[in-house]
Design a protein around this motif. Structure first.
Motif, PDB file in Angstrom:
ATOM      1  N   ASN A   1     -56.275  -7.375  -9.849  1.00 39.05           N
ATOM      2  CA  ASN A   1     -57.439  -6.643  -9.351  1.00 39.05           C
ATOM      3  C   ASN A   1     -57.560  -5.240  -9.933  1.00 39.05           C
ATOM      4  O   ASN A   1     -58.625  -4.615  -9.826  1.00 39.05           O
ATOM      5  CB  ASN A   1     -57.376  -6.535  -7.828  1.00 39.05           C
ATOM      6  CG  ASN A   1     -57.350  -7.884  -7.143  1.00 39.05           C
ATOM      7  OD1 ASN A   1     -57.952  -8.840  -7.627  1.00 39.05           O
ATOM      8  ND2 ASN A   1     -56.648  -7.969  -6.025  1.00 39.05           N
ATOM      9  N   PHE A   2     -56.506  -4.742 -10.541  1.00 41.85           N
ATOM     10  CA  PHE A   2     -56.516  -3.352 -10.986  1.00 41.85           C
ATOM     11  C   PHE A   2     -57.617  -3.068 -12.002  1.00 41.85           C
ATOM     12  O   PHE A   2     -58.181  -1.977 -12.027  1.00 41.85           O
ATOM     13  CB  PHE A   2     -55.149  -2.965 -11.564  1.00 41.85           C
ATOM     14  CG  PHE A   2     -54.159  -2.483 -10.535  1.00 41.85           C
ATOM     15  CD1 PHE A   2     -53.845  -3.267  -9.428  1.00 41.85           C
ATOM     16  CD2 PHE A   2     -53.546  -1.258 -10.659  1.00 41.85           C
ATOM     17  CE1 PHE A   2     -52.938  -2.841  -8.480  1.00 41.85           C
ATOM     18  CE2 PHE A   2     -52.626  -0.810  -9.711  1.00 41.85           C
ATOM     19  CZ  PHE A   2     -52.332  -1.598  -8.621  1.00 41.85           C
ATOM     20  N   LYS A   3     -57.916  -4.037 -12.836  1.00 37.94           N
ATOM     21  CA  LYS A   3     -58.923  -3.804 -13.873  1.00 37.94           C
ATOM     22  C   LYS A   3     -60.302  -3.510 -13.290  1.00 37.94           C
ATOM     23  O   LYS A   3     -61.172  -2.982 -13.986  1.00 37.94           O
ATOM     24  CB  LYS A   3     -58.992  -5.005 -14.808  1.00 37.94           C
ATOM     25  CG  LYS A   3     -59.392  -6.312 -14.160  1.00 37.94           C
ATOM     26  CD  LYS A   3     -59.424  -7.440 -15.197  1.00 37.94           C
ATOM     27  CE  LYS A   3     -59.840  -8.769 -14.589  1.00 37.94           C
ATOM     28  NZ  LYS A   3     -58.828  -9.273 -13.618  1.00 37.94           N
ATOM     29  N   ASP A   4     -60.494  -3.800 -11.998  1.00 35.89           N
ATOM     30  CA  ASP A   4     -61.784  -3.552 -11.358  1.00 35.89           C
ATOM     31  C   ASP A   4     -61.990  -2.086 -11.018  1.00 35.89           C
ATOM     32  O   ASP A   4     -63.109  -1.690 -10.700  1.00 35.89           O
ATOM     33  CB  ASP A   4     -61.911  -4.385 -10.072  1.00 35.89           C
ATOM     34  CG  ASP A   4     -61.916  -5.877 -10.337  1.00 35.89           C
ATOM     35  OD1 ASP A   4     -62.293  -6.286 -11.455  1.00 35.89           O
ATOM     36  OD2 ASP A   4     -61.547  -6.649  -9.429  1.00 35.89           O
TER      37      ASP A   4
ATOM     38  N   LYS B   1     -63.058   5.327  -7.088  1.00 36.32           N
ATOM     39  CA  LYS B   1     -62.461   4.211  -6.361  1.00 36.32           C
ATOM     40  C   LYS B   1     -61.010   4.536  -6.033  1.00 36.32           C
ATOM     41  O   LYS B   1     -60.360   5.297  -6.738  1.00 36.32           O
ATOM     42  CB  LYS B   1     -62.558   2.920  -7.176  1.00 36.32           C
ATOM     43  CG  LYS B   1     -63.992   2.426  -7.325  1.00 36.32           C
ATOM     44  CD  LYS B   1     -64.054   1.063  -7.996  1.00 36.32           C
ATOM     45  CE  LYS B   1     -65.491   0.546  -8.059  1.00 36.32           C
ATOM     46  NZ  LYS B   1     -65.580  -0.786  -8.697  1.00 36.32           N
ATOM     47  N   ARG B   2     -60.528   3.969  -4.950  1.00 39.61           N
ATOM     48  CA  ARG B   2     -59.149   4.160  -4.477  1.00 39.61           C
ATOM     49  C   ARG B   2     -58.878   5.595  -4.045  1.00 39.61           C
ATOM     50  O   ARG B   2     -57.729   6.018  -3.935  1.00 39.61           O
ATOM     51  CB  ARG B   2     -58.118   3.725  -5.525  1.00 39.61           C
ATOM     52  CG  ARG B   2     -58.421   2.442  -6.257  1.00 39.61           C
ATOM     53  CD  ARG B   2     -58.746   1.296  -5.335  1.00 39.61           C
ATOM     54  NE  ARG B   2     -57.608   0.920  -4.490  1.00 39.61           N
ATOM     55  CZ  ARG B   2     -57.650  -0.039  -3.573  1.00 39.61           C
ATOM     56  NH1 ARG B   2     -58.776  -0.711  -3.362  1.00 39.61           N
ATOM     57  NH2 ARG B   2     -56.578  -0.329  -2.878  1.00 39.61           N
TER      58      ARG B   2
ATOM     59  N   ASP C   1     -46.398   6.364 -10.659  1.00 43.39           N
ATOM     60  CA  ASP C   1     -47.666   6.672 -11.309  1.00 43.39           C
ATOM     61  C   ASP C   1     -48.825   6.399 -10.364  1.00 43.39           C
ATOM     62  O   ASP C   1     -48.665   5.768  -9.321  1.00 43.39           O
ATOM     63  CB  ASP C   1     -47.823   5.848 -12.593  1.00 43.39           C
ATOM     64  CG  ASP C   1     -47.677   4.347 -12.358  1.00 43.39           C
ATOM     65  OD1 ASP C   1     -47.182   3.953 -11.280  1.00 43.39           O
ATOM     66  OD2 ASP C   1     -48.044   3.564 -13.265  1.00 43.39           O
ATOM     67  N   ASN C   2     -49.999   6.909 -10.716  1.00 41.90           N
ATOM     68  CA  ASN C   2     -51.187   6.575  -9.932  1.00 41.90           C
ATOM     69  C   ASN C   2     -51.683   5.190 -10.339  1.00 41.90           C
ATOM     70  O   ASN C   2     -51.148   4.569 -11.256  1.00 41.90           O
ATOM     71  CB  ASN C   2     -52.272   7.653 -10.090  1.00 41.90           C
ATOM     72  CG  ASN C   2     -52.872   7.695 -11.490  1.00 41.90           C
ATOM     73  OD1 ASN C   2     -53.274   6.680 -12.059  1.00 41.90           O
ATOM     74  ND2 ASN C   2     -52.965   8.890 -12.075  1.00 41.90           N
ATOM     75  N   CYS C   3     -52.702   4.686  -9.655  1.00 45.85           N
ATOM     76  CA  CYS C   3     -53.182   3.325  -9.908  1.00 45.85           C
ATOM     77  C   CYS C   3     -54.389   3.306 -10.836  1.00 45.85           C
ATOM     78  O   CYS C   3     -55.134   2.331 -10.875  1.00 45.85           O
ATOM     79  CB  CYS C   3     -53.515   2.625  -8.581  1.00 45.85           C
ATOM     80  SG  CYS C   3     -54.970   3.276  -7.733  1.00 45.85           S
ATOM     81  N   MET C   4     -54.558   4.389 -11.613  1.00 51.25           N
ATOM     82  CA  MET C   4     -55.732   4.526 -12.465  1.00 51.25           C
ATOM     83  C   MET C   4     -55.326   4.705 -13.928  1.00 51.25           C
ATOM     84  O   MET C   4     -54.208   5.126 -14.230  1.00 51.25           O
ATOM     85  CB  MET C   4     -56.546   5.750 -12.025  1.00 51.25           C
ATOM     86  CG  MET C   4     -56.856   5.803 -10.542  1.00 51.25           C
ATOM     87  SD  MET C   4     -57.913   4.457  -9.965  1.00 51.25           S
ATOM     88  CE  MET C   4     -59.465   4.934 -10.729  1.00 51.25           C
ATOM     89  N   ASP C   5     -56.253   4.446 -14.826  1.00 51.71           N
ATOM     90  CA  ASP C   5     -56.055   4.743 -16.240  1.00 51.71           C
ATOM     91  C   ASP C   5     -56.677   6.099 -16.553  1.00 51.71           C
ATOM     92  O   ASP C   5     -57.321   6.283 -17.590  1.00 51.71           O
ATOM     93  CB  ASP C   5     -56.665   3.636 -17.104  1.00 51.71           C
ATOM     94  CG  ASP C   5     -56.119   3.666 -18.523  1.00 51.71           C
ATOM     95  OD1 ASP C   5     -55.014   4.210 -18.721  1.00 51.71           O
ATOM     96  OD2 ASP C   5     -56.800   3.154 -19.432  1.00 51.71           O
TER      97      ASP C   5
ATOM     98  N   TYR D   1     -48.201  -5.152 -15.837  1.00 55.65           N
ATOM     99  CA  TYR D   1     -48.821  -6.405 -15.404  1.00 55.65           C
ATOM    100  C   TYR D   1     -50.292  -6.531 -15.815  1.00 55.65           C
ATOM    101  O   TYR D   1     -50.861  -7.616 -15.712  1.00 55.65           O
ATOM    102  CB  TYR D   1     -48.737  -6.524 -13.884  1.00 55.65           C
ATOM    103  CG  TYR D   1     -47.313  -6.554 -13.367  1.00 55.65           C
ATOM    104  CD1 TYR D   1     -46.614  -7.743 -13.276  1.00 55.65           C
ATOM    105  CD2 TYR D   1     -46.665  -5.371 -12.984  1.00 55.65           C
ATOM    106  CE1 TYR D   1     -45.305  -7.781 -12.817  1.00 55.65           C
ATOM    107  CE2 TYR D   1     -45.361  -5.391 -12.530  1.00 55.65           C
ATOM    108  CZ  TYR D   1     -44.680  -6.592 -12.442  1.00 55.65           C
ATOM    109  OH  TYR D   1     -43.387  -6.604 -12.006  1.00 55.65           O
ATOM    110  N   VAL D   2     -50.898  -5.447 -16.237  1.00 58.40           N
ATOM    111  CA  VAL D   2     -52.325  -5.450 -16.568  1.00 58.40           C
ATOM    112  C   VAL D   2     -52.480  -5.213 -18.062  1.00 58.40           C
ATOM    113  O   VAL D   2     -52.034  -4.191 -18.592  1.00 58.40           O
ATOM    114  CB  VAL D   2     -53.088  -4.369 -15.777  1.00 58.40           C
ATOM    115  CG1 VAL D   2     -54.573  -4.386 -16.143  1.00 58.40           C
ATOM    116  CG2 VAL D   2     -52.895  -4.572 -14.284  1.00 58.40           C
ATOM    117  N   SER D   3     -53.105  -6.140 -18.744  1.00 55.75           N
ATOM    118  CA  SER D   3     -53.280  -6.006 -20.194  1.00 55.75           C
ATOM    119  C   SER D   3     -54.573  -5.275 -20.507  1.00 55.75           C
ATOM    120  O   SER D   3     -55.494  -5.215 -19.703  1.00 55.75           O
ATOM    121  CB  SER D   3     -53.307  -7.391 -20.834  1.00 55.75           C
ATOM    122  OG  SER D   3     -54.322  -8.194 -20.284  1.00 55.75           O
TER     123      SER D   3
END
Length: 284
Positions: A182-185, A192-193, A230-234, A282-284
């Motif tokens: 779900n992170f890519k969303d 968000k978040r 880390d945070n949950c963002m790019d 886990y997220v490509s």
């Protein structure tokens, strides 16, 4: 067996199965308790227990060396407010009261980031500074968050009696491995978040912290945040703050990259804990 018997509540929930598996893998005899039978469980015993019934709690905890209490109504809005507060605080009180009277020396309690008040505020409550640490005022307005603060006070009171070691974790946004999809969303949208101050924590890292909290001695009664590093963002953490909270200028410590804005430094220092699961793996 009783020397390493650990009771874990909430083993039919999101987090409990991971904690039960971790303790079992480290040689504990795990007794899992919940209001439902878990779909899968690493516990050697699984009991259906009503935690609002003191007698059932005493029976379930008998012979244990420690208890990890994770079970709760997990947020407001599922039940009415009085049911959410009443269930969660009474269950926690029964667990700690029974543990103390049975001579159990170690307890771990799941609190929540909701204690700080940001997640479910109706008044746009915002952090006073970053990173948010355990010294930040706990300002919850909702039945769930207020109940978590009340549980922390119960822990303090029970500890004063016989000095049972009670570690309360203010858990961040709990993630299990399938949820990384779900992170890519959201990773590119700073708005968000926000209510979680962009934090997350892998359930497996919580499990290791729970075990360390049971195995460490001399910790007293304490509250600790748990979050990934880390945070949950790019998006870099300082850029997140500048975009969403430009008027918050109290930044404590260096923020050069994607560091968590929900401080986990205390748990690292006192437990020797280190989160090892990160969303980028886990997220490509």
């Amino acid at each position: 067996m009783s020397k390493k018997k650990i009771v874990i509540t909430g083993t039919a929930g999101l987090l409990g199965p991971h904690v039960a598996r971790h303790f079992a893998e480290h040689g504990y005899h795990v007794v899992g308790i919940d209001r439902a039978v878990p779909k899968e469980s690493a516990a050697q015993e699984n009991l259906i227990v009503d935690l609002t019934n003191a007698g059932e709690v005493y029976s379930a905890l008998s012979g244990a060396m420690g208890v990890v209490h994770l079970a709760a109504i997990p947020r407001p809005g599922i039940y009415t407010s009085e049911v959410t507060f009443g269930n969660n605080i009474l269950a926690s009180y029964h667990i700690l009261e029974a543990a103390d009277n049975l001579g159990i020396k170690k307890a771990v309690i799941a609190s929540s980031e909701s204690a700080y008040g940001f997640c479910f505020s109706k008044n746009n409550l915002r952090p006073q500074y970053f990173p948010v640490d355990e010294e930040h005022p706990a300002l919850a307005e909702d039945s769930y968050g207020i109940g978590k603060i009340a549980t922390e006070k119960v822990a303090e009171g029970i500890h004063r009696r016989n000095h049972m070691q009670i570690i309360t974790f203010r858990l961040g946004n709990i993630i299990t491995e399938p949820m990384y999809e779900n992170f890519k969303d959201w990773i590119h949208d700073p708005h968000k978040r926000v209510l979680n101050v962009w934090n997350y924590i892998d359930a497996r890292d919580i499990a290791s912290a729970c075990r360390l909290a049971v195995e460490r001695d001399g910790l007293g009664c304490d509250i600790m945040n748990l979050a990934a590093d880390d945070n949950c963002m790019d998006i870099k953490s300082r850029d997140l703050i500048q975009e969403v909270f430009p008027d918050i200028t109290d930044i404590r410590g260096d923020l050069e990259g994607y560091e968590t804005l929900y401080s986990n430094a205390k748990a690292k220092a006192l437990l020797g804990w280190q989160p090892v699961h990160h969303w980028r793996d886990y997220v490509s």
